[in-house]
Design a protein around this motif. Structure first.
Motif, PDB file in Angstrom:
ATOM      1  N   THR A   1      -7.179  -4.966   7.879  1.00  0.00           N
ATOM      2  CA  THR A   1      -6.685  -3.638   7.709  1.00  0.00           C
ATOM      3  C   THR A   1      -7.994  -2.662   7.999  1.00  0.00           C
ATOM      4  O   THR A   1      -9.322  -2.717   7.341  1.00  0.00           O
ATOM      5  CB  THR A   1      -6.390  -3.172   6.176  1.00  0.00           C
ATOM      6  OG1 THR A   1      -5.086  -4.637   5.887  1.00  0.00           O
ATOM      7  CG2 THR A   1      -5.654  -2.023   6.050  1.00  0.00           C
TER       8      THR A   1
ATOM      9  N   PHE B   1       0.720   5.167   9.677  1.00  0.00           N
ATOM     10  CA  PHE B   1       0.331   3.797   9.443  1.00  0.00           C
ATOM     11  C   PHE B   1       0.729   2.876  10.855  1.00  0.00           C
ATOM     12  O   PHE B   1       1.891   2.949  11.246  1.00  0.00           O
ATOM     13  CB  PHE B   1       0.813   2.774   8.342  1.00  0.00           C
ATOM     14  CG  PHE B   1       0.339   3.536   7.109  1.00  0.00           C
ATOM     15  CD1 PHE B   1      -0.707   4.303   6.949  1.00  0.00           C
ATOM     16  CD2 PHE B   1       0.855   2.700   5.777  1.00  0.00           C
ATOM     17  CE1 PHE B   1      -1.192   4.936   5.678  1.00  0.00           C
ATOM     18  CE2 PHE B   1       0.407   3.112   4.484  1.00  0.00           C
ATOM     19  CZ  PHE B   1      -0.774   4.234   4.343  1.00  0.00           C
TER      20      PHE B   1
ATOM     21  N   ARG C   1       0.986  10.974   7.078  1.00  0.00           N
ATOM     22  CA  ARG C   1       0.079   9.764   7.061  1.00  0.00           C
ATOM     23  C   ARG C   1       0.804   8.735   8.216  1.00  0.00           C
ATOM     24  O   ARG C   1       1.796   8.584   8.164  1.00  0.00           O
ATOM     25  CB  ARG C   1      -0.326   8.905   5.852  1.00  0.00           C
ATOM     26  CG  ARG C   1      -1.115   9.830   5.105  1.00  0.00           C
ATOM     27  CD  ARG C   1      -1.284   8.974   3.622  1.00  0.00           C
ATOM     28  NE  ARG C   1      -2.376   8.150   4.280  1.00  0.00           N
ATOM     29  CZ  ARG C   1      -2.978   7.054   3.282  1.00  0.00           C
ATOM     30  NH1 ARG C   1      -2.096   6.814   2.162  1.00  0.00           N
ATOM     31  NH2 ARG C   1      -4.033   6.428   3.484  1.00  0.00           N
TER      32      ARG C   1
ATOM     33  N   ASP D   1       0.979  -0.970  -0.009  1.00  0.00           N
ATOM     34  CA  ASP D   1      -0.137  -0.127  -0.186  1.00  0.00           C
ATOM     35  C   ASP D   1       0.914   1.399   0.025  1.00  0.00           C
ATOM     36  O   ASP D   1       0.304   2.302   0.081  1.00  0.00           O
ATOM     37  CB  ASP D   1      -1.034   0.076   1.119  1.00  0.00           C
ATOM     38  CG  ASP D   1      -1.999  -1.269   1.158  1.00  0.00           C
ATOM     39  OD1 ASP D   1      -2.127  -1.575  -0.128  1.00  0.00           O
ATOM     40  OD2 ASP D   1      -2.502  -1.287   2.296  1.00  0.00           O
TER      41      ASP D   1
ATOM     42  N   ARG E   1     -13.069   2.122   9.566  1.00  0.00           N
ATOM     43  CA  ARG E   1     -13.565   1.448   8.322  1.00  0.00           C
ATOM     44  C   ARG E   1     -12.673   0.161   7.846  1.00  0.00           C
ATOM     45  O   ARG E   1     -11.657   0.208   8.079  1.00  0.00           O
ATOM     46  CB  ARG E   1     -13.628   2.300   7.176  1.00  0.00           C
ATOM     47  CG  ARG E   1     -14.672   3.262   7.350  1.00  0.00           C
ATOM     48  CD  ARG E   1     -14.581   4.341   5.975  1.00  0.00           C
ATOM     49  NE  ARG E   1     -15.591   5.329   6.142  1.00  0.00           N
ATOM     50  CZ  ARG E   1     -15.195   6.389   6.698  1.00  0.00           C
ATOM     51  NH1 ARG E   1     -14.039   6.757   7.456  1.00  0.00           N
ATOM     52  NH2 ARG E   1     -16.253   7.506   6.823  1.00  0.00           N
TER      53      ARG E   1
ATOM     54  N   THR F   1     -11.306  -2.331   5.591  1.00  0.00           N
ATOM     55  CA  THR F   1     -10.906  -2.490   3.982  1.00  0.00           C
ATOM     56  C   THR F   1     -10.520  -3.726   3.592  1.00  0.00           C
ATOM     57  O   THR F   1     -10.503  -4.165   2.456  1.00  0.00           O
ATOM     58  CB  THR F   1      -9.809  -1.519   3.566  1.00  0.00           C
ATOM     59  OG1 THR F   1      -8.504  -1.658   4.308  1.00  0.00           O
ATOM     60  CG2 THR F   1     -10.187   0.097   3.913  1.00  0.00           C
TER      61      THR F   1
ATOM     62  N   ASP G   1      -9.059   1.806   8.172  1.00  0.00           N
ATOM     63  CA  ASP G   1      -8.962   3.091   8.023  1.00  0.00           C
ATOM     64  C   ASP G   1      -9.561   3.885   8.884  1.00  0.00           C
ATOM     65  O   ASP G   1     -10.873   3.413   9.272  1.00  0.00           O
ATOM     66  CB  ASP G   1      -9.437   3.407   6.494  1.00  0.00           C
ATOM     67  CG  ASP G   1      -8.318   3.148   5.407  1.00  0.00           C
ATOM     68  OD1 ASP G   1      -6.984   2.769   5.633  1.00  0.00           O
ATOM     69  OD2 ASP G   1      -8.539   3.275   4.289  1.00  0.00           O
TER      70      ASP G   1
ATOM     71  N   SER H   1      -3.947   7.393  10.629  1.00  0.00           N
ATOM     72  CA  SER H   1      -5.082   7.030   9.595  1.00  0.00           C
ATOM     73  C   SER H   1      -5.112   5.650   8.991  1.00  0.00           C
ATOM     74  O   SER H   1      -6.230   5.347   8.504  1.00  0.00           O
ATOM     75  CB  SER H   1      -4.321   7.849   8.402  1.00  0.00           C
ATOM     76  OG  SER H   1      -2.888   7.492   7.986  1.00  0.00           O
ATOM     77  N   ARG H   2      -4.389   4.588   9.396  1.00  0.00           N
ATOM     78  CA  ARG H   2      -4.518   3.239   8.870  1.00  0.00           C
ATOM     79  C   ARG H   2      -3.923   2.192  10.024  1.00  0.00           C
ATOM     80  O   ARG H   2      -2.830   2.476  10.480  1.00  0.00           O
ATOM     81  CB  ARG H   2      -4.010   2.995   7.599  1.00  0.00           C
ATOM     82  CG  ARG H   2      -4.326   1.632   7.173  1.00  0.00           C
ATOM     83  CD  ARG H   2      -4.022   1.382   5.604  1.00  0.00           C
ATOM     84  NE  ARG H   2      -4.951   2.461   4.942  1.00  0.00           N
ATOM     85  CZ  ARG H   2      -4.553   2.589   3.201  1.00  0.00           C
ATOM     86  NH1 ARG H   2      -3.386   1.902   2.947  1.00  0.00           N
ATOM     87  NH2 ARG H   2      -5.396   3.208   2.928  1.00  0.00           N
TER      88      ARG H   2
END
Length: 220
Positions: free
Chosen positions: A179, A142, A140, A16, A188, A190, A181, A171-172
């Protein structure tokens, strides 16, 4: 999480990371990401101890201990890489020059709060390192972590119970189960990384999950 699972998780994160990104890899699980970046994709890695470029873990017997990552693991630099004083490295971190940082965590909250430096236990050894700088300096954040603690409790929570590293910065999240988000007050899903059903994943997760991205993908 065994070594196979750790590498599978690192491969999912590496997949990603976009072309041309400047990426910091934190101590622990995140260091494995360097070994799984696609060969045809240019990603510039950054280590807080003062390394910039591309690298992978050094082969056994080929270690040069002057060349290490943030986790003090020996690395093999690719052509064009550079190393420099860690004060300059922290300037890059604090100056907003990193697109992504990948960190480990003890806990992540539903709004993206990060707890990864201290459990609050009396016998624990706190080790914040550069995590605070990365949490607010990278564009971002992770997180890579086990989904559950050794006691079977979710590390994704409505609110963190450990001392915080950064507020609303994640953010993730990548775990051995999926995974996620984080944004707009929602978590969420994903990807579900196992054969668990959404109901089973929700049952072991300490926040309300939004499975709509999976529904959209299935209907595409």
């Amino acid at each position: 999480m065994d070594q196979i699972a750790r590498n599978l998780l690192a491969r999912r994160v590496a997949r990603d990371i976009p072309e041309g990104a400047y990426v910091n890899l934190g101590i622990g699980l995140p260091t494995l990401v360097a070994n799984h970046l696609p060969k045809d994709r240019e990603v510039i890695l950054h280590s807080e101890n003062g390394v910039l470029g591309q690298w992978a873990a050094a082969e056994p017997g080929q270690e040069d201990w002057d060349l290490i990552n943030a986790g003090k693991e020996a690395i093999r630099l690719s052509r064009g890489a550079a190393f420099f004083h860690h004060a300059d490295s922290f300037g890059m971190m604090r100056g907003g020059h990193l697109d992504i940082c990948v960190l480990g965590a003890f806990q992540v909250s539903a709004r993206g709060d990060l707890a990864n430096w201290h459990t609050g236990a009396k016998d624990a050894i706190p080790a914040v390192g550069g995590a605070m700088d990365l949490a607010i300096g990278a564009k971002r954040v992770f997180v890579m972590m086990d989904h559950l603690t050794r006691e079977g409790n979710s590390k994704l929570l409505r609110s963190c119970t450990y001392p915080l590293t950064g507020l609303a910065c994640v953010s993730r999240v990548y775990t051995d189960l999926g995974t996620f988000d984080i944004g707009d007050g929602k978590v969420r899903v994903t990807e579900i990384a196992t054969d668990m059903s959404p109901v089973e994943l929700q049952a072991v997760t300490g926040v309300d999950l939004d499975f709509s991205p999976l529904t959209i993908e299935a209907g595409a």
